[in-house]
Design an enzyme around this catalytic site. Structure first.
Site, PDB file in Angstrom:
ATOM      1  N   GLN A  87      -8.442  -0.473   1.585  1.00  0.00           N
ATOM      2  CA  GLN A  87      -8.304  -0.326   3.036  1.00  0.00           C
ATOM      3  C   GLN A  87      -6.855  -0.661   3.402  1.00  0.00           C
ATOM      4  O   GLN A  87      -6.470  -1.820   3.371  1.00  0.00           O
ATOM      5  CB  GLN A  87      -9.298  -1.304   3.674  1.00  0.00           C
ATOM      6  N   GLY A  88      -6.061   0.361   3.694  1.00  0.00           N
ATOM      7  CA  GLY A  88      -4.636   0.149   3.967  1.00  0.00           C
ATOM      8  C   GLY A  88      -4.357  -0.031   5.445  1.00  0.00           C
ATOM      9  O   GLY A  88      -4.061   0.931   6.159  1.00  0.00           O
TER      10      GLY A  88
ATOM     11  N   SER B 287      -2.946  -3.591   7.042  1.00  0.00           N
ATOM     12  CA  SER B 287      -1.840  -4.508   7.344  1.00  0.00           C
ATOM     13  C   SER B 287      -0.525  -4.017   6.752  1.00  0.00           C
ATOM     14  O   SER B 287      -0.507  -3.337   5.722  1.00  0.00           O
ATOM     15  CB  SER B 287      -2.138  -5.893   6.782  1.00  0.00           C
TER      16      SER B 287
ATOM     17  N   SER C  79      -6.540  -5.188  -0.366  1.00  0.00           N
ATOM     18  CA  SER C  79      -7.419  -5.748  -1.403  1.00  0.00           C
ATOM     19  C   SER C  79      -7.760  -4.684  -2.432  1.00  0.00           C
ATOM     20  O   SER C  79      -8.117  -3.562  -2.072  1.00  0.00           O
ATOM     21  CB  SER C  79      -8.712  -6.269  -0.782  1.00  0.00           C
TER      22      SER C  79
ATOM     23  N   GLU D  43     -17.256  -4.718   9.104  1.00  0.00           N
ATOM     24  CA  GLU D  43     -16.665  -5.812   8.342  1.00  0.00           C
ATOM     25  C   GLU D  43     -17.242  -7.146   8.814  1.00  0.00           C
ATOM     26  O   GLU D  43     -17.300  -8.107   8.063  1.00  0.00           O
ATOM     27  CB  GLU D  43     -15.144  -5.773   8.544  1.00  0.00           C
TER      28      GLU D  43
ATOM     29  N   SER E 174      -7.355 -12.956  12.372  1.00  0.00           N
ATOM     30  CA  SER E 174      -7.290 -14.419  12.254  1.00  0.00           C
ATOM     31  C   SER E 174      -8.218 -15.112  13.257  1.00  0.00           C
ATOM     32  O   SER E 174      -8.704 -14.491  14.204  1.00  0.00           O
ATOM     33  CB  SER E 174      -5.855 -14.886  12.506  1.00  0.00           C
TER      34      SER E 174
ATOM     35  N   GLU F  86      -7.444 -17.026  15.516  1.00  0.00           N
ATOM     36  CA  GLU F  86      -6.857 -16.944  16.860  1.00  0.00           C
ATOM     37  C   GLU F  86      -7.134 -15.582  17.496  1.00  0.00           C
ATOM     38  O   GLU F  86      -7.456 -15.494  18.679  1.00  0.00           O
ATOM     39  CB  GLU F  86      -5.342 -17.195  16.792  1.00  0.00           C
TER      40      GLU F  86
END
Lengths: 376, 316
Positions: A122-123, A125, A157, A240, A357, A359
């Site tokens: 999964q590209g 980031s 990943s 996800e 994240s 946050e």
């Protein structure tokens, strides 16, 4: 097939085939070993039919409720037959293909993923694009023959194992933000792709840098329409944060039980153990409800950010406990079981970072669930 | 089962009642609405709906007594466990009964009260005249809750005590009810803080735009949803251990909600002109009833250390 019948038959099959399915190790394993074992388990489960339940027939599935595949993942992870992170990539990427790829492409590709013939990555980031996904800059340019992709991804990943990649690219102007993003399904053996694994704190090179240098991608590998990449990404994220989390919940339950089984007397404070158990239970109860909403055809959205906050909280609670309960093993043990606990502990530090994240999840909760408006 | 449109109607009537009445008036309204029959018919709908609304609206009723009595198959007055405790409120030494417990505001209006007591290793029940008990009206941190402290020191009981097995179940259902009430109160605190954050302007913008404020409120919602998820699980699996976890999470969640919402409401939330303080007071007491988050969590940990076995997976 009904869930109860599926559960009973699957449990019987897993008992019967335990020796073929169980990893050949006492504790830790290299990532290469884990991936090879994962493929073997998926192949066995696919050939016996289990891996096909809960997926639509048009992609080689046998139909039935999504709860069936949720239970399969639960059973495989709770029995410690597969690592949940690498197993659950299927839950994230296959639905995206089913929803957005051309039907013939999905029909060809999805069975390869389910059967364990292929690994996908999964590209998303990029070096300059972590939490702010809409700012990505890996560019896809239109040519007469198809897209040409140039740019860089990071934290991808399993890219070193992957035959395909669901890739987010910039096709609009640099300022087009979420409107100018297009999702592509890229062959990882295409010319111009370089994969470089990243040395990670937990010792397994799961994450990679991926470089794209004028990589050709046919137009029929576009997922959805040009400019629809943001929707592809937003629709993928609830997956996800649903089935993949249910599998991880079962795994964490298993690991906490392993900790109870092996820790020395007097190693843990009762209140801390009690609270970690409650938090894990709450995460599982929440994730279970999400599974039932998914199975009922509800469209999952921002509320799955609560599930994501809970998985991170539960995972860190369990491994913080392990770092206390098995302190000697985690700190100075070099036996396989200690190495595995140490890897798990170190990996759990990332639980509040990856996949949006802690946050970002709280920002989503504030804006979308509490309706607090924009933060600027 | 109360379902579909009936459930909507049931919820609406209870909401109407809890928004307009409290104490004996609410008890009368609940009797008119047939809440007692609903409790027998569909405990989940009756308990989860009423107690969440009671918590949200900051009202009281004798519904907790009914919940406990319904499990025990009794009616009338009842003595609840002492603050922070969940063991039976009574203890028999021979034929003499010592009581240390709590009661609702309505206890004094009953002629007799059911007391569950330990007699050696056994649990027994006995009905005693309320006049034989000493009642102290509790003011404490939340005078509006209307609790009474109940005690008796070695009174001789005329009636022979009868064996009882349902105390654990009664405690479990009481915990679930209190869990829903804590969640209801927490949701109201969150809503009060949320509204305030959107209206309160500082540095030329609503404080809801500050991430520190947003994250406090987000964490409050997460704490509430954790408790809610385990309350649902407790209804599904019916296990006393799940009910205890739900109560603990609801109590801890309410304390979290108090802390974050108080901070977001800041000065105004510290005044008696604002309703927040009433919820802060209430959840402090509700957390203690039938076992606090702290004591239930330690008890769970002790059980796990002794038995080395996690609570089973809730089946999918």
């Amino acid at each position: 097939m009904e869930l109860d019948e599926f559960r009973a038959s699957l449990d019987g099959w897993l008992d019967e085939h335990h020796h073929e399915l169980a990893p050949d190790r006492a504790g830790g394993a290299t990532l290469d070993q884990q991936m090879a074992h994962l493929s073997a388990v998926k192949r066995l489960a696919y050939d016996a039919g289990w891996m096909r339940w809960g997926w639509p027939e048009r992609v080689g599935g046998l139909g039935g409720s999504t709860l069936l595949r949720a239970y399969l993942g639960e059973a495989l992870t709770a029995r410690d037959l597969v690592e949940p992170g690498i197993y659950s990539m299927t839950e994230v990427l296959a639905p995206t293909m089913i929803d957005y790829a051309a039907p013939e492409l999905a029909a060809t590709m999805v069975p390869r993923l389910l059967r364990g013939d292929e690994t996908w990555c999964q590209g998303f980031s990029e070096p300059g694009t972590g939490s702010n996904l809409a700012s990505l800059s890996c560019r896809a340019t239109r040519t007469d023959d198809g897209w040409q992709v140039t740019g860089q991804k990071v934290w991808t990943s399993l890219a070193q194992f992957a035959q395909r990649c669901v890739l987010l690219t910039r096709t609009g102007t640099p300022e087009s933000a979420h409107r100018g993003i297009t999702a592509l399904f890229v062959d990882m053996d295409a010319p111009g792709i370089t994969v470089r694994p990243i040395g990670s704190m937990h010792g397994l090179p799961e994450f990679c840098e991926v470089f794209f240098d004028d990589v050709p991608v046919p137009f029929d590998r576009t997922l959805g329409e040009e400019g629809q990449g943001w929707s592809v990404a937003m629709d993928l994220l609830p997956y996800e944060r649903s089935t993949a989390l249910w599998h991880r919940a079962a795994y964490l339950h298993r690991r906490l039980q392993d900790l109870l089984d092996t820790m020395p007397d007097g190693a843990l404070d009762a209140a801390v153990l009690g609270e970690a158990t409650q938090v894990l239970y709450a995460f599982r109860a929440r994730s279970r409800a999400t599974q039932h909403r998914l199975a009922a055809g509800e469209r999952l959205g921002a509320e799955t950010s609560i599930d994501k906050v809970l998985v991170a909280t539960a995972e860190q609670a369990v491994y913080d406990l392990a770092a206390d309960g098995l302190a000697a093993g985690v700190a100075i043990g070099d036996d396989p079981a200690s190495e595995r606990w140490r890897t798990g502990y170190l990996y759990s530090r990332a639980a509040t970072i990856y996949g949006g994240s802690a946050e970002i999840q709280r920002n989503i909760i504030a804006r979308r669930l509490l309706d607090l408006g924009s933060d600027r | 089962m109360i379902a579909g449109e009936d459930l909507v109607l049931f919820e609406r009537s209870l909401r109407h009642a809890t928004e307009r009445s409290t104490g004996p008036t609410l008890d009368a309204a609940l009797a008119d609405l047939g809440w007692g029959e609903a409790l027998a018919d569909d405990p989940r709908a009756a308990v989860s709906t009423l107690f969440a609304l009671q918590g949200a609206a900051h009202v009281t009723s004798s519904a907790l007594d009914h919940v406990v009595l319904d499990v025990l198959g009794r009616e009338g007055g009842v003595v609840l466990p002492a603050l922070g405790r969940w063991s039976p409120p009574g203890r028999f030494d021979g034929d003499r009964l010592t009581v240390h417990g709590l009661g609702g505001a309505g206890l004094a209006d009953h002629r007799t009260a059911l007391v569950v007591a330990r007699a050696g290793d056994e649990e027994v029940e006995v009905t005693v005249p309320v006049a034989a008990l000493s009642l102290r009206t509790v003011r404490g941190v939340d005078p509006d809750l209307g609790l009474v402290e109940v005690s008796a020191d070695g009174v001789v009981v005329a009636e022979a005590p009868k064996p009882l097995t349902a105390w654990t179940s009664a405690v479990a259902l009481g915990r679930i009810a209190l869990g829903h009430q804590l969640v209801g109160a927490s949701r109201t605190m969150l809503e009060l803080a949320r509204e305030h954050s959107l209206e309160r302007i500082q540095f030329d913008r609503p404080i809801s735009q500050f991430q520190a404020v947003r994250h406090r409120l987000a964490d409050t919602l997460v704490a509430i949803e954790m408790a809610e998820a385990v309350l649902d699980a407790a209804w599904i699996d019916g296990a006393p251990q799940t009910a205890a976890m739900a109560k603990a999470l609801a109590g801890r969640g309410a304390r979290t909600a108090s802390r974050h919402c108080q901070q977001v409401l800041a000065g105004i939330g510290f005044t008696t002109a604002h309703p927040l303080h009433r919820h802060v007071r209430r959840v402090l007491v509700l957390d203690q009833l039938f076992g606090s988050a702290r004591s239930l969590t330690t008890e769970l940990g002790d059980d796990l250390l002794a038995g080395r076995q996690l609570p089973p997976l809730l089946p999918l």
